[in-house]
Design a protein around this motif. Structure first.
Motif, PDB file in Angstrom:
ATOM      1  N   SER A 150      45.625  41.021  27.520  1.00 28.91           N
ATOM      2  CA  SER A 150      46.131  39.923  28.349  1.00 28.91           C
ATOM      3  C   SER A 150      47.655  39.852  28.366  1.00 28.91           C
ATOM      4  CB  SER A 150      45.555  38.591  27.886  1.00 28.91           C
ATOM      5  OG  SER A 150      45.996  38.317  26.571  1.00 28.91           O
ATOM      6  N   ASP A 151      48.315  40.351  27.328  1.00 28.64           N
ATOM      7  CA  ASP A 151      49.779  40.313  27.313  1.00 28.64           C
ATOM      8  C   ASP A 151      50.399  41.648  27.716  1.00 28.64           C
ATOM      9  OD1 ASP A 151      50.336  40.779  23.711  1.00 28.64           O
ATOM     10  OD2 ASP A 151      49.167  41.883  25.188  1.00 28.64           O
ATOM     11  N   ALA A 152      49.575  42.580  28.167  1.00 31.70           N
ATOM     12  CA  ALA A 152      50.062  43.940  28.429  1.00 31.70           C
ATOM     13  C   ALA A 152      51.110  43.966  29.540  1.00 31.70           C
ATOM     14  CB  ALA A 152      48.903  44.873  28.779  1.00 31.70           C
ATOM     15  N   LEU A 153      50.869  43.212  30.605  1.00 25.10           N
ATOM     16  CA  LEU A 153      51.830  43.225  31.712  1.00 25.10           C
ATOM     17  C   LEU A 153      53.173  42.657  31.281  1.00 25.10           C
ATOM     18  CD1 LEU A 153      50.126  42.175  35.072  1.00 25.10           C
ATOM     19  CD2 LEU A 153      50.945  44.425  34.355  1.00 25.10           C
ATOM     20  N   LEU A 154      53.110  41.562  30.537  1.00 24.23           N
ATOM     21  CA  LEU A 154      54.344  40.911  30.099  1.00 24.23           C
ATOM     22  C   LEU A 154      55.175  41.857  29.236  1.00 24.23           C
ATOM     23  CD1 LEU A 154      55.635  38.128  30.452  1.00 24.23           C
ATOM     24  CD2 LEU A 154      54.511  37.401  28.360  1.00 24.23           C
ATOM     25  N   ARG A 155      54.502  42.661  28.436  1.00 26.47           N
ATOM     26  CA  ARG A 155      55.210  43.615  27.584  1.00 26.47           C
ATOM     27  C   ARG A 155      55.696  44.824  28.394  1.00 26.47           C
ATOM     28  NH1 ARG A 155      54.522  42.530  22.138  1.00 26.47           N
ATOM     29  NH2 ARG A 155      52.817  41.115  21.622  1.00 26.47           N
ATOM     30  N   ALA A 156      54.819  45.258  29.313  1.00 20.76           N
ATOM     31  CA  ALA A 156      55.142  46.494  30.041  1.00 20.76           C
ATOM     32  C   ALA A 156      56.253  46.294  31.070  1.00 20.76           C
ATOM     33  CB  ALA A 156      53.886  47.014  30.752  1.00 20.76           C
ATOM     34  N   VAL A 157      56.432  45.069  31.521  1.00 17.57           N
ATOM     35  CA  VAL A 157      57.381  44.833  32.603  1.00 17.57           C
ATOM     36  C   VAL A 157      58.814  44.705  32.078  1.00 17.57           C
ATOM     37  CG1 VAL A 157      57.556  42.315  32.850  1.00 17.57           C
ATOM     38  CG2 VAL A 157      57.238  43.720  34.861  1.00 17.57           C
ATOM     39  N   ARG A 158      58.955  44.647  30.775  1.00 14.32           N
ATOM     40  CA  ARG A 158      60.285  44.420  30.197  1.00 14.32           C
ATOM     41  C   ARG A 158      61.359  45.409  30.646  1.00 14.32           C
ATOM     42  NH1 ARG A 158      62.074  43.637  24.057  1.00 14.32           N
ATOM     43  NH2 ARG A 158      64.150  44.178  24.799  1.00 14.32           N
ATOM     44  N   PRO A 159      61.071  46.694  30.700  1.00 17.38           N
ATOM     45  CA  PRO A 159      62.121  47.610  31.187  1.00 17.38           C
ATOM     46  C   PRO A 159      62.588  47.268  32.598  1.00 17.38           C
ATOM     47  CG  PRO A 159      60.397  48.843  30.087  1.00 17.38           C
ATOM     48  CD  PRO A 159      59.897  47.437  30.223  1.00 17.38           C
ATOM     49  N   PHE A 160      61.677  46.716  33.423  1.00 19.39           N
ATOM     50  CA  PHE A 160      62.093  46.334  34.774  1.00 19.39           C
ATOM     51  C   PHE A 160      62.995  45.099  34.744  1.00 19.39           C
ATOM     52  CE2 PHE A 160      59.836  49.289  37.327  1.00 19.39           C
ATOM     53  CZ  PHE A 160      58.635  49.561  36.691  1.00 19.39           C
ATOM     54  N   ILE A 161      62.863  44.292  33.723  1.00 20.13           N
ATOM     55  CA  ILE A 161      63.748  43.137  33.562  1.00 20.13           C
ATOM     56  C   ILE A 161      65.122  43.610  33.094  1.00 20.13           C
ATOM     57  CG2 ILE A 161      64.164  41.043  32.198  1.00 20.13           C
ATOM     58  CD1 ILE A 161      61.127  40.662  32.094  1.00 20.13           C
ATOM     59  N   ASP A 162      65.108  44.564  32.155  1.00 20.90           N
ATOM     60  CA  ASP A 162      66.375  45.052  31.604  1.00 20.90           C
ATOM     61  C   ASP A 162      67.147  45.894  32.604  1.00 20.90           C
ATOM     62  OD1 ASP A 162      64.982  45.578  28.270  1.00 20.90           O
ATOM     63  OD2 ASP A 162      65.902  43.821  29.214  1.00 20.90           O
ATOM     64  N   GLU A 163      66.445  46.656  33.403  1.00 26.26           N
ATOM     65  CA  GLU A 163      67.125  47.545  34.367  1.00 26.26           C
ATOM     66  C   GLU A 163      66.415  47.470  35.716  1.00 26.26           C
ATOM     67  OE1 GLU A 163      68.928  51.280  32.470  1.00 26.26           O
ATOM     68  OE2 GLU A 163      67.020  51.054  31.414  1.00 26.26           O
ATOM     69  N   PRO A 164      66.548  46.366  36.427  1.00 22.49           N
ATOM     70  CA  PRO A 164      65.760  46.160  37.645  1.00 22.49           C
ATOM     71  C   PRO A 164      66.066  47.146  38.763  1.00 22.49           C
ATOM     72  CG  PRO A 164      67.346  44.375  37.364  1.00 22.49           C
ATOM     73  CD  PRO A 164      67.413  45.189  36.125  1.00 22.49           C
ATOM     74  N   GLY A 185      55.303  53.503  31.479  1.00 22.49           N
ATOM     75  CA  GLY A 185      53.954  53.797  31.018  1.00 22.49           C
ATOM     76  C   GLY A 185      53.629  52.963  29.791  1.00 22.49           C
ATOM     77  N   GLY A 186      52.358  52.625  29.630  1.00 21.74           N
ATOM     78  CA  GLY A 186      51.908  51.911  28.441  1.00 21.74           C
ATOM     79  C   GLY A 186      50.930  52.775  27.663  1.00 21.74           C
ATOM     80  N   THR A 187      50.378  52.207  26.616  1.00 24.24           N
ATOM     81  CA  THR A 187      49.498  52.963  25.720  1.00 24.24           C
ATOM     82  C   THR A 187      48.033  52.825  26.138  1.00 24.24           C
ATOM     83  OG1 THR A 187      50.998  52.655  23.880  1.00 24.24           O
ATOM     84  CG2 THR A 187      48.721  53.144  23.329  1.00 24.24           C
ATOM     85  N   ILE A 188      47.334  53.925  26.070  1.00 17.74           N
ATOM     86  CA  ILE A 188      45.891  53.889  26.283  1.00 17.74           C
ATOM     87  C   ILE A 188      45.222  54.058  24.918  1.00 17.74           C
ATOM     88  CG2 ILE A 188      43.941  54.885  27.546  1.00 17.74           C
ATOM     89  CD1 ILE A 188      46.166  54.000  29.393  1.00 17.74           C
ATOM     90  N   ARG A 189      44.295  53.196  24.631  1.00 16.77           N
ATOM     91  CA  ARG A 189      43.546  53.320  23.374  1.00 16.77           C
ATOM     92  C   ARG A 189      42.059  53.388  23.686  1.00 16.77           C
ATOM     93  NH1 ARG A 189      46.051  51.653  18.207  1.00 16.77           N
ATOM     94  NH2 ARG A 189      48.275  51.402  18.598  1.00 16.77           N
ATOM     95  N   ILE A 190      41.315  53.915  22.719  1.00 15.00           N
ATOM     96  CA  ILE A 190      39.889  54.121  22.917  1.00 15.00           C
ATOM     97  C   ILE A 190      39.122  52.846  22.577  1.00 15.00           C
ATOM     98  CG2 ILE A 190      37.900  55.489  22.168  1.00 15.00           C
ATOM     99  CD1 ILE A 190      39.978  57.068  23.750  1.00 15.00           C
ATOM    100  N   ALA A 191      38.329  52.427  23.552  1.00 15.24           N
ATOM    101  CA  ALA A 191      37.602  51.163  23.388  1.00 15.24           C
ATOM    102  C   ALA A 191      36.254  51.341  22.702  1.00 15.24           C
ATOM    103  CB  ALA A 191      37.394  50.512  24.746  1.00 15.24           C
TER     104      ALA A 191
END
Lengths: 346, 474
Positions: free
Chosen positions: B182-196, B203-209
């Motif tokens: 649920s918080d993945a987008l908020l974390r992943a979007v940070r580089p776009f905030i820092d360097e818009p 890219g984010g992390t994929i883990r095995i469910a």
């Protein structure tokens, strides 16, 4: 060398497996430690809530705060996110008595970035001269997160920010364009409109920094800024012109109409799109015909914003859309039809 | 002058081949060491903030709108739960666009019923070509959801349709059978905030469910798979994401963002023509296109990887399905590599051409066939008494022992910096898997990859059948 490859690999695996065993042991021991920490935090929270209710004395609360400073700071950071008003002030005063701000100021010098960041954000609850000096210093932190957090805290404390220093510290590819920097400028804007105006007009600064300053000025909502922003419509920087169009739309004042009209013909589609949107926000009905022409713009976003703005202009705009929807121009007609359909007006 | 005998020539050839095998192994493992070191440095500097409340306070107001794109083909079993969890994301401004890519099962019907969909019209930019759109639907109960029903065109085609329909400046491509935290987008979007303006993709992390507790499309408890194959893949994914992607991102030479979870600036992807059709490596291909686009124009840009945002995905638990997947990935890597081979070692493409593509050349092009050659040659030479012990030991070290070190080190990184697995026992199980995977699993993997080569040279296309087990509540 071949023997070295073999022996080296065996040694490395041995070391790695040993580290894993140690980490497992740390986990087992740490679980107890983490549970203990959680219990301490829960107990501290209970004490503070009881103190707020008057069921504990100041001395008891004070003593509880000083048992474990790190736990106290972690808890206070969470509490201050949700508690407001008199309770927050009382808690801050209690923490002040327990010298928590002193620990936070020391944390600003910590080697761990996360500690410095926490300190820069939390010190805002403890306004004092020492806090202000420490935060001013922290603007020079090499890590952008910490520097900007310090800037944001200072702005919240009503301090004037060293704009030049802030922008210079954050120089580098993309650093000056950070949205967090723009957020700090917005917080500082009410007290430093003139400084922002200087940045906006300074053609030696990167376009994005100037755009940030323009946006910050617009967010104040002060109508005095309309004229100086509008004057920048002729800037050579597309980023600045885009920001001007957006800012005039945010300010929603008809004094921006001349600049908007000019920007509707800009060679960059981003500028035209923002200008088209601003027409709808300001309600510039006399520009209805210009918007109708933009329904045939080469850039889809310009056409879309023009269509949306026409819909926002009320009866004259809707009439223009309906006319365009049945016109002979396929591009304009399609956009007008879809905008009307999306709004449920077809 | 005496000519060498056939025997002597054969021995020389074998010696040369064994040297190549060992040299390749050395280079590969050297590269892995470098990746480990870089990944450790990166994790030390960017320690994650665990508290969502704090993240929200820092970044929510600054976060740009995001369009989540979910291409779906025959996902009737999982699509509703997936979408429900997407719609419940902790993110201030987003829309979810599900693209029904010509499903032959009841995917669309399931969506219509679950979300009370009704037909709608929407203006969109026809920036990228795709198969015709048959219908657009809005949800009566959640205005954030838009469903596109279109003709079958494949995953890349579906994503292109989603890109056209999206209006947010950023889109996130995600697989329909994956679960975003649920918080993945908020974390992943940070580089776009820092360097818009510079940031092009994240890219984010994929883990095995497999082995996790999943309720209504959410991972509510993290656990390890019981299936050995899935356990090996858990270790593999940790190595791939926590080590390799992080390291390449730090060197600014990231050449791939997983198709299961990646954020892109919409205009950038439109400028490069969207996802390429007719390739099974569309994720790799897109990132390379973006690199090429900006390097050709000599414009500043950035592509980065953030380890903290997590997307959970189901791993194949059968050898057959896994083998198909790995052969397909290999095919995709080769397609993209050879399509863009002109970038290799060209100064114009800077680190991408040298380090990035050099890495792909070593690990994806040369590596697998050389390793498989080693599997056949080394035992044979040893049996014939043609291999000196030091060569044998060096080979064993490079094939098995260093592999254990690299895998275990990835686990150490995970434990020190992220610690997502809740129990100490999990670390022990993963360590055991990290050791065992080098004895058989890795070798079979390479055989699948060589099969991928064969498929590539034969011009094979398509995904094959990838049956889903579905997330089972624990």
């Amino acid at each position: 060398m071949l023997w070295a490859i073999w022996f080296g690999s065996v040694v490395m695996v041995g070391v790695a497996l040993t580290i894993v065993v140690c980490l497992v042991m740390v986990r087992v021991v740490g679980r107890g430690w983490a549970a203990g920490r959680e219990r301490q935090q829960a107990a501290l929270l209970e004490t503070l809530l009881a103190w707020l209710d008057g069921r504990h004395t100041d001395e008891e609360a004070h003593a509880a705060l000083t048992v474990n400073i790190h736990i106290t700071i972690e808890l206070l950071t969470r509490i201050f996110e949700i508690v407001r008003g008199e309770d927050q002030e009382r808690l801050a005063a209690l923490a002040d008595d327990a010298r928590i701000p002193l620990h936070l100021r020391r944390m600003l010098k910590s080697r761990a970035v996360i500690q410095r960041l926490t300190a820069a954000e939390t010190l805002v609850w403890f306004p004092s001269d020492e806090t202000r000096w420490a935060l001013h210093d922290a603007i020079g932190d090499p890590v952008a997160d910490v520097s900007l957090a310090a800037g944001a805290s200072l702005a919240r404390l009503g301090e004037k920010l060293p704009m030049d220093r802030l922008l210079t510290m954050r120089q580098g590819p993309g650093a000056e364009s950070s949205r967090r920097l723009e957020d700090v400028l917005i917080r500082a804007a009410p007290r430093q409109i003139d400084d922002l105006g200087d940045i906006a007009c300074d053609s030696s600064r990167p376009g994005r920094a100037r755009a940030g300053a323009i946006e910050a000025m617009a967010q104040t909502g002060t109508l005095d800024v309309v004229a100086p922003i509008a004057m920048l419509a002729g800037s050579l920087s597309p980023a600045v012109r885009t920001a001007v169009a957006h800012a005039l739309g945010v300010l929603r004042h008809p004094d921006g109409s001349k600049a908007i009209t000019k920007l509707l013909d800009d060679p960059h589609w981003e500028v035209r799109a923002e200008a088209a949107e601003a027409v709808g926000r300001i309600g510039l009905v006399p520009l209805t015909r210009r918007l109708m022409l933009l329904l045939t713009d080469e850039a889809w976003w310009v056409r879309f914003r023009a269509g949306e703005s026409l819909a926002d202009l009320g009866a004259p705009g809707l009439e223009a859309l309906q006319h365009a929807a049945t016109s002979g121009n396929a591009v304009a007609s399609r956009m007008a039809q879809l905008v009307l359909a999306e709004r449920g007006l077809s | 002058m005496t000519w060498p005998t056939v025997n002597e020539v054969a021995q020389i050839l074998l010696q040369v081949m064994i040297t190549i095998i060992i040299a390749t192994g050395l280079l590969q493992n050297g590269l892995y060491m470098l990746q480990l070191w870089l990944a450790l440095r990166s994790l030390r500097i960017n320690r994650p903030e665990r508290r969502l409340g704090l993240l929200w306070r820092r970044y929510a107001e600054l976060s740009p709108p995001v369009a989540l794109l979910l291409p779906a083909f025959n996902e009737e079993r999982s699509i509703v739960d997936s979408l429900r969890s997407m719609l419940a994301m902790n993110y201030p401004s987003f829309e979810v666009i599900a693209i029904n890519d010509g499903s032959t099962d009841a995917t669309l019907a399931a969506l219509i019923e679950a979300f009370e969909l009704e037909p709608v019209q929407r203006s969109y930019e026809e920036a990228i070509q795709h198969q015709p759109i048959l219908g657009l639907y809005r949800s009566r109960i959640d205005p954030k959801l838009l469903v596109i029903d279109k003709g079958r065109g494949g995953k890349a085609d579906a994503l292109n349709a989603g890109i056209n329909l999206s209006r947010a400046p950023i889109f996130c491509a995600i697989d329909a059978d994956s679960i975003l935290e649920s918080d993945a987008l908020l974390r992943a979007v940070r580089p776009f905030i820092d360097e818009p303006t510079r940031m092009a993709a994240v890219g984010g992390t994929i883990r095995i469910a497999n082995g996790c507790r999943v309720d209504a499309g959410r991972v509510t408890g993290i656990g390890l798979p019981r299936n050995m194959l899935a356990l090996f893949q858990t270790v593999e994914y940790l190595r791939a994401f926590l080590m390799a992607r992080l390291a390449w991102s730090r060197l600014k030479t990231l050449t791939i963002i997983s198709g299961a979870f990646g954020l892109f600036r919409r205009q950038v992807v439109v400028d490069v023509g969207g996802y390429t059709l007719g390739t099974v490596g569309e994720d790799f291909d897109l990132v390379v296109k973006i690199h090429r686009h900006f390097r050709d124009r000599r414009e500043e840009y950035a592509i980065t990887f953030v380890p903290q945002p997590v997307c959970w995905t189901e791993a194949p638990e059968s050898w057959r399905v896994l083998g198909r997947q790995r052969s397909r990935w290999q095919r995709g890597a080769l397609e993209t590599f050879f399509r863009n081979k002109d970038m290799l070692f060209r100064p114009r493409y800077g680190r991408i051409g040298t380090l990035g593509f050099g890495h792909v050349l070593l690990v994806d092009v040369i590596g697998p066939p050389v390793e498989v050659l080693g599997y056949m040659l080394v035992p044979l030479m040893w049996a014939l008494g043609l291999l000196a012990p030091e060569y044998l030991l060096a080979y064993l070290a490079l094939t098995f022992v260093y592999g254990i070190f690299v895998s275990v080190s990835s686990l150490i990184l995970e434990e020190i910096e992220l610690q997502r697995y809740p129990r100490a026992r999990d670390l022990l199980i993963l360590t055991t898997a990290a050791v065992l995977e080098n004895f058989g699993y890795r070798q079979i993997n390479n055989l699948w990859r060589v099969r991928g080569f064969w498929q590539f040279f034969r011009g094979e296309q398509g995904w094959g059948i990838m049956p889903r087990v579905g997330f089972k509540p624990r």
